[in-house]
Scaffold this motif. Sequence first.
Motif, PDB file in Angstrom:
ATOM      1  N   ALA A 105      18.953  -9.818  38.639  1.00 51.55           N
ATOM      2  CA  ALA A 105      19.384 -11.298  36.989  1.00 51.55           C
ATOM      3  C   ALA A 105      21.208 -11.369  37.382  1.00 51.55           C
ATOM      4  O   ALA A 105      21.178 -12.634  36.979  1.00 51.55           O
ATOM      5  N   GLY A 106      21.437 -10.686  37.431  1.00 52.08           N
ATOM      6  CA  GLY A 106      22.841  -9.808  37.339  1.00 52.08           C
ATOM      7  C   GLY A 106      23.151 -11.379  38.666  1.00 52.08           C
ATOM      8  O   GLY A 106      24.121 -12.553  38.493  1.00 52.08           O
ATOM      9  N   GLY A 160      31.906  -9.596  41.758  1.00 45.11           N
ATOM     10  CA  GLY A 160      32.300  -8.806  40.837  1.00 45.11           C
ATOM     11  C   GLY A 160      31.190  -9.581  39.290  1.00 45.11           C
ATOM     12  O   GLY A 160      31.426  -8.509  38.355  1.00 45.11           O
ATOM     13  N   TRP A 161      31.446 -10.425  38.847  1.00 44.06           N
ATOM     14  CA  TRP A 161      31.036 -10.697  38.172  1.00 44.06           C
ATOM     15  C   TRP A 161      29.362 -10.814  37.763  1.00 44.06           C
ATOM     16  O   TRP A 161      28.799 -10.072  36.918  1.00 44.06           O
ATOM     17  N   ALA A 162      28.552 -10.837  39.071  1.00 43.20           N
ATOM     18  CA  ALA A 162      27.214 -10.505  39.775  1.00 43.20           C
ATOM     19  C   ALA A 162      27.049  -9.060  39.269  1.00 43.20           C
ATOM     20  O   ALA A 162      26.079  -8.768  37.969  1.00 43.20           O
ATOM     21  N   THR A 163      28.234  -8.170  39.577  1.00 45.57           N
ATOM     22  CA  THR A 163      27.785  -7.756  38.840  1.00 45.57           C
ATOM     23  C   THR A 163      28.375  -6.604  37.507  1.00 45.57           C
ATOM     24  O   THR A 163      27.313  -5.585  37.221  1.00 45.57           O
ATOM     25  N   LEU A 164      29.155  -7.377  36.695  1.00 47.37           N
ATOM     26  CA  LEU A 164      29.120  -6.441  35.541  1.00 47.37           C
ATOM     27  C   LEU A 164      27.958  -7.514  35.092  1.00 47.37           C
ATOM     28  O   LEU A 164      27.968  -6.711  33.841  1.00 47.37           O
ATOM     29  N   ILE A 165      27.154  -8.327  35.444  1.00 47.35           N
ATOM     30  CA  ILE A 165      26.307  -9.157  34.680  1.00 47.35           C
ATOM     31  C   ILE A 165      24.761  -8.561  34.333  1.00 47.35           C
ATOM     32  O   ILE A 165      24.399  -7.721  33.750  1.00 47.35           O
TER      33      ILE A 165
END
Length: 131
Positions: A30-31, A43-48
């Motif tokens: 999903a991220g 980085g955003w994929a990890t946070l998401i």
Amino acid sequence: MTDTGAKFPIIRLRAGILVLIALIMVSSAAGRWMATLFSLGWGWATLIGIAVALLIALIVTRLDRLAYFGIAALVTLFAAYTAYDFARGPIDWSAGAAFLLALVPAVLLGAAFWDFRHFVSEVRAWANSRS
């Protein structure tokens, strides 16, 4: 109720590992999907993915039996389809090999959801007996 966790610690370990694998697989997919959709980096994929994992944990612990198994079936089918689609598209495997690959996340997620549901009910029963 007997404490099967004390007699058979591998049962608790298995349930925890399967749930962790399922949560990592779903939240990372999903991220990464959301980050790709909006042209964001890793980085955003990890946070998401972390946010999705927290939301999943919050929602799953509050569902009734029918809703839980319905959502579990949808997530399991989505993961299996994602694996199948990846094997057919970018990897260009045959339909049979892609189907066999799709069975891996389907079996893992199905077992994880089954174990997690029983684990949560046992923890609730234990917590209720303590109060």
